[in-house]
Write a protein that holds these residues in place. Sequence first.
Motif, PDB file in Angstrom:
ATOM      1  N   THR A  56      35.039  39.325  33.532  1.00  0.00           N
ATOM      2  CA  THR A  56      34.174  38.145  33.533  1.00  0.00           C
ATOM      3  C   THR A  56      32.806  38.455  32.933  1.00  0.00           C
ATOM      4  N   VAL A  57      32.297  39.658  33.195  1.00  0.00           N
ATOM      5  CA  VAL A  57      31.016  40.051  32.588  1.00  0.00           C
ATOM      6  C   VAL A  57      31.158  40.122  31.070  1.00  0.00           C
ATOM      7  N   ALA A  60      31.361  36.579  29.643  1.00  0.00           N
ATOM      8  CA  ALA A  60      30.070  35.892  29.654  1.00  0.00           C
ATOM      9  C   ALA A  60      29.146  36.436  28.569  1.00  0.00           C
ATOM     10  N   VAL A  81      29.536  30.362  31.123  1.00  0.00           N
ATOM     11  CA  VAL A  81      28.894  31.057  32.247  1.00  0.00           C
ATOM     12  C   VAL A  81      29.051  30.267  33.542  1.00  0.00           C
ATOM     13  N   ILE A  82      28.874  28.942  33.457  1.00  0.00           N
ATOM     14  CA  ILE A  82      29.042  28.094  34.654  1.00  0.00           C
ATOM     15  C   ILE A  82      30.483  28.149  35.149  1.00  0.00           C
ATOM     16  N   ILE A  84      32.597  30.659  34.804  1.00  0.00           N
ATOM     17  CA  ILE A  84      32.820  31.967  35.437  1.00  0.00           C
ATOM     18  C   ILE A  84      32.188  32.000  36.822  1.00  0.00           C
ATOM     19  N   ALA A  85      30.974  31.435  36.927  1.00  0.00           N
ATOM     20  CA  ALA A  85      30.329  31.366  38.243  1.00  0.00           C
ATOM     21  C   ALA A  85      31.161  30.528  39.208  1.00  0.00           C
ATOM     22  N   GLY A  86      31.722  29.438  38.698  1.00  0.00           N
ATOM     23  CA  GLY A  86      32.590  28.612  39.534  1.00  0.00           C
ATOM     24  C   GLY A  86      33.832  29.351  39.999  1.00  0.00           C
ATOM     25  N   TRP A  88      34.060  32.539  40.649  1.00  0.00           N
ATOM     26  CA  TRP A  88      33.706  33.465  41.720  1.00  0.00           C
ATOM     27  C   TRP A  88      33.361  32.744  43.012  1.00  0.00           C
ATOM     28  N   VAL A  89      32.745  31.576  42.917  1.00  0.00           N
ATOM     29  CA  VAL A  89      32.479  30.791  44.133  1.00  0.00           C
ATOM     30  C   VAL A  89      33.791  30.349  44.765  1.00  0.00           C
ATOM     31  N   TYR A  92      35.355  33.228  46.458  1.00  0.00           N
ATOM     32  CA  TYR A  92      34.627  33.543  47.700  1.00  0.00           C
ATOM     33  C   TYR A  92      35.156  32.694  48.852  1.00  0.00           C
ATOM     34  N   PHE A 115      31.481  20.520  41.277  1.00  0.00           N
ATOM     35  CA  PHE A 115      31.361  21.185  39.976  1.00  0.00           C
ATOM     36  C   PHE A 115      31.670  20.220  38.834  1.00  0.00           C
TER      37      PHE A 115
END
Length: 217
Positions: A56-57, A60, A81-82, A84-86, A88-89, A92, A115
Amino acid sequence: MKYCDKCKVTVRGDVKCCPLCQRTLSGQAEESMLYPKVRTMYRQYREFFKVLIFSTVVAAVAACAVNLILPWTGHWALFVVIGIAGLWVSMYFAVHQRNSLPKNITYQAIFISVFSVIWDLVTHWHGWSVTFAIPCTFAVAIISMTVLAKLMKIPAGEYLICLFIDIIFGFIPIIFYVVGMLQVKIPSIICISCSIISLAGIIIFQGKEIRLELVRR
């Protein structure tokens, strides 16, 4: 095994002080610990998470680099980027609520819905989030929760949560329908129908257990 001269008790495990008086213990510690080490989700799948984090890094950074090289293509790297952040959330919630099926599905559905609304707003609001994304997400959540709850034979207390979630997920598309926010009504009608059918199934087939749970509470 270690020993406390003051309390006259033996203490298991690799501890230095007495849990009663906090004095220094004498004797040799046991090789085995008093409590076993519990492997967390991250420790169990450490290599997988490392690869996923690295991937993911890289994705991005690559998206941002290409977007900077080709600035006339727009700010599409922001959406990568959004997204990828989604991811991981969402993961979680999946990991931390894995012991409660209704809560897990609910958090996932709420996150996806919020989202999609934010994404729709950022892209100058076309209405696809309330027309398609939210009703479809809620419908899938209702069906998944109903089927998995039956297959996994969850307790009556969890069915109470399912009942409440079905009402909420079915009521929100009704608001969209009445207010006139929908461009296409079919997804919301399907979601409302799924909610009513799921409610009927829970009440008919699990009504006795739910009633006993309410009386107990």
